[in-house]
Design an enzyme around this catalytic site. Structure first.
Site, PDB file in Angstrom:
ATOM      1  CD  GLU A 229     -44.027   2.828  19.285  1.00 46.19           C
ATOM      2  OE1 GLU A 229     -44.652   1.930  19.856  1.00 46.19           O
ATOM      3  OE2 GLU A 229     -43.892   3.973  19.761  1.00 46.19           O
TER       4      GLU A 229
ATOM      5  CD  GLU B   6      -2.813   1.384   0.374  1.00 42.49           C
ATOM      6  OE1 GLU B   6      -3.764   0.602   0.296  1.00 42.49           O
ATOM      7  OE2 GLU B   6      -2.650   2.348  -0.401  1.00 42.49           O
TER       8      GLU B   6
ATOM      9  N   GLY C 111     -19.458   9.890  -9.374  1.00 41.45           N
ATOM     10  CA  GLY C 111     -19.157   8.467  -9.429  1.00 41.45           C
ATOM     11  C   GLY C 111     -17.670   8.169  -9.311  1.00 41.45           C
TER      12      GLY C 111
ATOM     13  CG  HIS D  19     -44.771   3.516  23.290  1.00 47.79           C
ATOM     14  ND1 HIS D  19     -45.202   4.090  22.113  1.00 47.79           N
ATOM     15  CD2 HIS D  19     -45.305   4.240  24.306  1.00 47.79           C
ATOM     16  CE1 HIS D  19     -45.969   5.122  22.409  1.00 47.79           C
ATOM     17  NE2 HIS D  19     -46.041   5.244  23.719  1.00 47.79           N
TER      18      HIS D  19
ATOM     19  CB  CYS E 256     -13.756   2.576   4.246  1.00 49.23           C
ATOM     20  SG  CYS E 256     -14.818   2.595   5.696  1.00 49.23           S
TER      21      CYS E 256
ATOM     22  N   GLY F  52     -23.952  16.146  -9.184  1.00 53.49           N
ATOM     23  CA  GLY F  52     -24.204  14.731  -8.934  1.00 53.49           C
ATOM     24  C   GLY F  52     -25.305  14.593  -7.897  1.00 53.49           C
TER      25      GLY F  52
ATOM     26  CE  LYS G 275     -20.456   9.098   5.225  1.00 52.18           C
ATOM     27  NZ  LYS G 275     -20.668   8.328   4.023  1.00 52.18           N
TER      28      LYS G 275
ATOM     29  CB  CYS H 210     -17.201   5.071   5.470  1.00 49.22           C
ATOM     30  SG  CYS H 210     -17.019   4.020   4.040  1.00 49.22           S
TER      31      CYS H 210
ATOM     32  CD  GLU I  72     -23.077   9.885   2.395  1.00 48.75           C
ATOM     33  OE1 GLU I  72     -23.654   8.851   2.759  1.00 48.75           O
ATOM     34  OE2 GLU I  72     -21.859   9.914   2.127  1.00 48.75           O
TER      35      GLU I  72
ATOM     36  CE1 TYR J 202     -25.046   4.734  -0.331  1.00 50.03           C
ATOM     37  CE2 TYR J 202     -24.860   4.534  -2.710  1.00 50.03           C
ATOM     38  CZ  TYR J 202     -25.218   4.007  -1.487  1.00 50.03           C
ATOM     39  OH  TYR J 202     -25.751   2.746  -1.422  1.00 50.03           O
TER      40      TYR J 202
HETATM   41  P1  NDP Z   1     -22.844   7.382  -7.391  1.00 47.20           P
HETATM   42  O1  NDP Z   1     -22.558   6.399  -8.453  1.00 47.20           O
HETATM   43  O2  NDP Z   1     -23.639   6.981  -6.205  1.00 47.20           O
HETATM   44  O3  NDP Z   1     -23.567   8.660  -8.031  1.00 47.20           O
HETATM   45  C1  NDP Z   1     -23.008   9.354  -9.097  1.00 47.20           C
HETATM   46  C2  NDP Z   1     -23.884  10.551  -9.376  1.00 47.20           C
HETATM   47  O4  NDP Z   1     -23.254  11.366 -10.357  1.00 47.20           O
HETATM   48  C3  NDP Z   1     -25.238  10.180  -9.924  1.00 47.20           C
HETATM   49  O5  NDP Z   1     -26.183  11.072  -9.408  1.00 47.20           O
HETATM   50  C4  NDP Z   1     -25.051  10.378 -11.441  1.00 47.20           C
HETATM   51  O6  NDP Z   1     -26.222  10.724 -12.073  1.00 47.20           O
HETATM   52  C5  NDP Z   1     -24.136  11.569 -11.447  1.00 47.20           C
HETATM   53  N1  NDP Z   1     -23.318  11.703 -12.631  1.00 47.20           N
HETATM   54  C6  NDP Z   1     -22.457  10.808 -13.174  1.00 47.20           C
HETATM   55  N2  NDP Z   1     -21.832  11.325 -14.237  1.00 47.20           N
HETATM   56  C7  NDP Z   1     -22.321  12.581 -14.391  1.00 47.20           C
HETATM   57  C8  NDP Z   1     -22.083  13.610 -15.320  1.00 47.20           C
HETATM   58  N3  NDP Z   1     -21.198  13.467 -16.304  1.00 47.20           N
HETATM   59  N4  NDP Z   1     -22.771  14.753 -15.202  1.00 47.20           N
HETATM   60  C9  NDP Z   1     -23.670  14.922 -14.210  1.00 47.20           C
HETATM   61  N5  NDP Z   1     -23.926  13.978 -13.281  1.00 47.20           N
HETATM   62  C10 NDP Z   1     -23.265  12.822 -13.375  1.00 47.20           C
HETATM   63  O7  NDP Z   1     -21.420   7.935  -7.019  1.00 47.20           O
HETATM   64  P2  NDP Z   1     -20.855   8.703  -5.776  1.00 47.20           P
HETATM   65  O8  NDP Z   1     -19.717   9.452  -6.356  1.00 47.20           O
HETATM   66  O9  NDP Z   1     -21.905   9.449  -5.030  1.00 47.20           O
HETATM   67  O10 NDP Z   1     -20.372   7.519  -4.852  1.00 47.20           O
HETATM   68  C11 NDP Z   1     -19.411   6.588  -5.346  1.00 47.20           C
HETATM   69  C12 NDP Z   1     -19.528   5.258  -4.669  1.00 47.20           C
HETATM   70  O11 NDP Z   1     -19.151   5.364  -3.333  1.00 47.20           O
HETATM   71  C13 NDP Z   1     -20.903   4.658  -4.715  1.00 47.20           C
HETATM   72  O12 NDP Z   1     -20.834   3.512  -5.496  1.00 47.20           O
HETATM   73  C14 NDP Z   1     -21.241   4.294  -3.304  1.00 47.20           C
HETATM   74  O13 NDP Z   1     -21.508   2.919  -3.221  1.00 47.20           O
HETATM   75  C15 NDP Z   1     -20.015   4.613  -2.504  1.00 47.20           C
HETATM   76  N6  NDP Z   1     -20.384   5.416  -1.333  1.00 47.20           N
HETATM   77  C16 NDP Z   1     -21.151   4.867  -0.349  1.00 47.20           C
HETATM   78  C17 NDP Z   1     -21.523   5.619   0.735  1.00 47.20           C
HETATM   79  C18 NDP Z   1     -22.386   5.029   1.793  1.00 47.20           C
HETATM   80  O14 NDP Z   1     -22.500   3.814   1.859  1.00 47.20           O
HETATM   81  N7  NDP Z   1     -23.041   5.844   2.618  1.00 47.20           N
HETATM   82  C19 NDP Z   1     -21.108   6.995   0.892  1.00 47.20           C
HETATM   83  C20 NDP Z   1     -20.348   7.485  -0.211  1.00 47.20           C
HETATM   84  C21 NDP Z   1     -20.001   6.719  -1.274  1.00 47.20           C
HETATM   85  P3  NDP Z   1     -27.265   9.634 -12.620  1.00 47.20           P
HETATM   86  O15 NDP Z   1     -27.946   9.067 -11.459  1.00 47.20           O
HETATM   87  O16 NDP Z   1     -28.116  10.445 -13.482  1.00 47.20           O
HETATM   88  O17 NDP Z   1     -26.446   8.633 -13.371  1.00 47.20           O
END
Ligand code: NDP
Length: 493
Positions: free
Chosen positions: A474, A52, A294, A469, A70, A207, A78, A75, A214, A210
């Site tokens: 509940e 790493e 994403g 309760h 994470c 976007g 955050k 996680c 958040e 998540y």
């Molecule tokens: P997500 O894949 O959840 O969401 C990506 C978002 O970006 C979507 O709303 C998507 O829109 C949008 N998007 C993608 N490309 C474009 C673009 N070119 N223009 C505009 N909008 C775009 O990704 P995140 O980055 O939020 O999270 C990444 C990963 O991290 C996730 O897979 C998640 O599992 C993990 N994660 C989990 C958390 C938790 O468990 N609480 C917390 C944070 C991250 P559309 O929906 O229209 O495609």
């Protein structure tokens, strides 16, 4: 084929031929999945090495750190910021509970940042100690695969060294991706967002997954003006539509400017900050622009394709049910395989790998009933199917039970924010196949509901469970009347 190899090759005792390898297992990537797989493999008697990059507590330039995304830049930090942000509304709500907050209440971002970094450094140390106490040898450097049984390690001083291993496990995770728009270099990703020197006064987020919702909650909770731009009608595509609408309503109610069906087209640096242009012709000024669009698997520099390991079109390592690639000695787990990108899933895949390869019990990860939570404020948590998926996939009728209510705490605080819960039930079997909640403590409650669903609980069993309760939880055992009965789209006519 993979299974046959496991039974023929791995489940028998390691024979003398194995001794010519430096390691039984070499893992590339010490995130959640890699650390779990290496520790559990070592506990089963394997000689394990793991590599790493080092962790730099402040710089986001370096992507390494034992503990992985994470712990270092996901996680954990955050959630610390979410806790920090939640105090803002808690303080407002406290007034009607008799707390006099006459003096100015200040929020000190730098103090929280410092505390957060201290905690991450502490956890990084714990992870390193866990590896050491399991007997796993940690190498600092970047690994790449140069043969079916050979890993090359580029050490911190740039020198290269090779190790042979009977098995190689890829656990390199994923990294944030940016949209290809002019001025994108002015924006940041969640990596930098977790360690900003200054708290932004004006934040723009692109976007609606998540990370976007958040961070919108975090920055708004700390007092920033937040504008969230997303291309669908509602945030959080893939979640239950009613819950997505609840999240959008709550975010709006807390002062986040929601720009649905809008995307960013250009960022321009000005003296007053970053000028953000949208496809609706709007211009908006920001101190920080966060791309939460994403993540992509970290496979670029691993040299896998040249060895014949398949990658899919997203760059993810293609594996079978046991996390084995086309090359029998090479395996992959976690986000780098782009199956279900959640820390607990990477842990499960790491555990199954160790059991299968070194524990004598071929074990497939079970992707059924994986609960998850979005830590917006208030949070959303779900397990099982959404109403839309249930209807699309059902052969028979689906019963939907919903409850929308003012949480008891709000009756005094005066906060106008409803909690919403939903259960999805298969009419024929009475089985609960989906549960969701948007409201305070949703993730804490949903973990228990996930156990019930995993055990195949029926609605009658939910109904016969005595409630706690007074609690919001509940409601999950008191939803007596069905809100709607819908015919599954695969029902026979
Ligand atoms: P997500 O894949 O959840 O969401 C990506 C978002 O970006 C979507 O709303 C998507 O829109 C949008 N998007 C993608 N490309 C474009 C673009 N070119 N223009 C505009 N909008 C775009 O990704 P995140 O980055 O939020 O999270 C990444 C990963 O991290 C996730 O897979 C998640 O599992 C993990 N994660 C989990 C958390 C938790 O468990 N609480 C917390 C944070 C991250 P559309 O929906 O229209 O495609």
């Amino acid at each position: 084929m993979a299974r046959k190899m496991l039974i023929d090759g791995e489940l028998e005792k390691r024979n003398a031929d194995d001794n010519h390898y430096d390691f039984d297992l070499f893992v590339i990537g010490a995130g959640s999945g890699g650390v779990r797989a290496s520790r559990f493999s070592a506990q089963s008697g394997a000689k394990v090495g793991i590599c790493e990059l080092p962790f730099h507590p402040i710089s986001s330039e370096v992507n390494g750190g034992v503990g992985g995304t994470c712990v270092i830049r996901g996680c954990v930090p955050k959630k610390i910021l979410v806790y920090g942000a939640t105090y803002g509304s808690e303080l407002e709500d406290a007034r009607n509970y008799g707390w006099e907050l006459n003096d100015r209440v200040d929020f000190n971002w730098k103090k929280l940042l410092h505390k957060k970094t201290e905690e991450i450094v502490r956890l990084n140390g714990i992870y390193k100690r866990m590896l050491a106490s399991a007997g796993v040898k940690l190498f600092e450097g970047e690994g790449r695969v140069v043969g079916p049984n050979e890993v090359e390690l580029i050490q911190l001083d740039g020198t290269k060294i090779s190790y042979s291993a009977k098995h190689i496990l890829i656990a390199t995770g994923s990294r944030a991706q940016r949209p290809d728009i002019p001025g994108q270099e002015l924006g940041i990703t969640s990596d930098e967002a977790l360690s900003l020197e200054e708290l932004p006064k004006r934040a723009v987020i692109l976007g609606a997954g998540y990370i976007a919702v958040e961070f919108a909650s975090i920055w708004r909770g700390m007092g920033a003006t937040v504008d969230l731009f997303f291309r669908r009608e509602l945030p959080l595509r893939g979640f239950d539509d009613e819950m997505r609408a609840a999240v959008a309503r709550n975010m709006e109610g807390r002062g986040i400017n929601m720009h649905a069906q809008t995307t960013l087209t250009e960022l321009v640096k000005t003296e007053d900050g970053i000028k953000v242009r949208t496809d609706h012709g709007e211009e908006i000024m920001a101190d920080v622009v966060l791309f939460a669009t994403g993540r992509v698997p970290n496979t670029k520099r691993l040299n896998l394709e040249s060895l014949g390991v398949d990658l899919d079109k997203s760059g993810a390592v293609v594996v079978d049910d046991y996390s084995q690639t086309k090359l029998p000695s090479i395996w992959a787990i976690g986000d780098v395989t782009n199956r279900k990108n959640l820390t607990p899933v990477a842990l499960m895949e790491g555990t199954c790998f160790a059991k299968s390869v070194f524990g004598g019990q071929p074990t497939k990860p079970d992707y059924g009933h994986i609960p998850c939570a979005v830590f917006c404020i208030p949070p959303l948590s779900v397990v099982g199917v959404s109403e839309e998926i249930a209807i699309n996939e059902a052969n028979g009728d689906i019963l939907v039970f919903t409850s929308t209510f003012n949480p008891m705490k709000s009756t005094i605080s005066g906060r106008q924010e409803k909690t919403i819960m939903k259960l999805i039930v298969e009419a024929e079997t009475d089985k609960v196949i989906g549960a969701s909640m948007c409201g305070a403590d949703a993730p804490e409650i949903m973990q228990g509901i996930a156990v019930a669903l995993k055990c195949g609980a029926t609605k009658a069993q939910f109904d016969s469970t005595v409630g706690i309760h007074p609690s919001a939880a509940e409601e999950f055992v008191t939803m007596r009347s069905v809100s709607r009965r819908v015919a599954g789209k695969k029902s026979k006519i």
